[in-house]
Design a protein around this motif. Structure first.
Motif, PDB file in Angstrom:
ATOM      1  N   GLY A  94     -12.484  47.821 -60.233  1.00 26.59           N
ATOM      2  CA  GLY A  94     -12.038  48.331 -58.947  1.00 26.59           C
ATOM      3  C   GLY A  94     -11.844  47.209 -57.946  1.00 26.59           C
ATOM      4  O   GLY A  94     -12.076  46.028 -58.232  1.00 26.59           O
ATOM      5  N   ILE A  95     -11.425  47.587 -56.759  1.00 27.03           N
ATOM      6  CA  ILE A  95     -11.159  46.601 -55.707  1.00 27.03           C
ATOM      7  C   ILE A  95     -12.447  45.924 -55.265  1.00 27.03           C
ATOM      8  O   ILE A  95     -12.455  44.732 -54.961  1.00 27.03           O
ATOM      9  N   ILE A  96     -13.562  46.653 -55.270  1.00 32.81           N
ATOM     10  CA  ILE A  96     -14.833  46.067 -54.868  1.00 32.81           C
ATOM     11  C   ILE A  96     -15.261  44.996 -55.875  1.00 32.81           C
ATOM     12  O   ILE A  96     -15.727  43.921 -55.485  1.00 32.81           O
ATOM     13  N   ASP A  97     -15.089  45.269 -57.166  1.00 35.31           N
ATOM     14  CA  ASP A  97     -15.423  44.279 -58.191  1.00 35.31           C
ATOM     15  C   ASP A  97     -14.562  43.030 -58.068  1.00 35.31           C
ATOM     16  O   ASP A  97     -15.033  41.912 -58.259  1.00 35.31           O
ATOM     17  N   THR A  98     -13.306  43.214 -57.715  1.00 30.46           N
ATOM     18  CA  THR A  98     -12.395  42.081 -57.543  1.00 30.46           C
ATOM     19  C   THR A  98     -12.807  41.235 -56.346  1.00 30.46           C
ATOM     20  O   THR A  98     -12.787  39.998 -56.404  1.00 30.46           O
TER      21      THR A  98
END
Length: 82
Positions: free
Chosen positions: A3-7
């Motif tokens: 997800g965007i948070i992991d990125t």
């Protein structure tokens, strides 16, 4: 799929790991100090691996939510068969 948070977390880790890796390469290749260069490169690799594998207490609710959503969500193909 990440997800965007992991990125964003990975980008934050790379902000810290890349300068250490580049300094390690300089020590290793330019200055000829293999021990210092290898340690810096190892620390940079370790930082990225720990960030990728380590689960913090703040990450537990997100992991639980991902499992619940994956369990509860139905595939659209199953709904069309009715």
């Amino acid at each position: 799929m990440a997800g965007i948070i992991d990125t964003i977390k990975l980008a934050g880790t790379l902000v810290l790991a890349l300068p250490a890796a580049l300094a390690g390469l300089e020590f290793l290749l330019v200055r000829g100090e293999t021990a210092v260069g290898a340690v810096l490169i190892g620390l940079a690799i370790g930082l990225v691996l720990v960030q990728h594998r380590l689960t913090l207490p703040s990450d537990v609710p997100t992991a639980v939510a991902k499992r619940v959503v994956g369990t509860v969500r139905k595939d659209p193909d199953d709904a069309d068969d009715r």
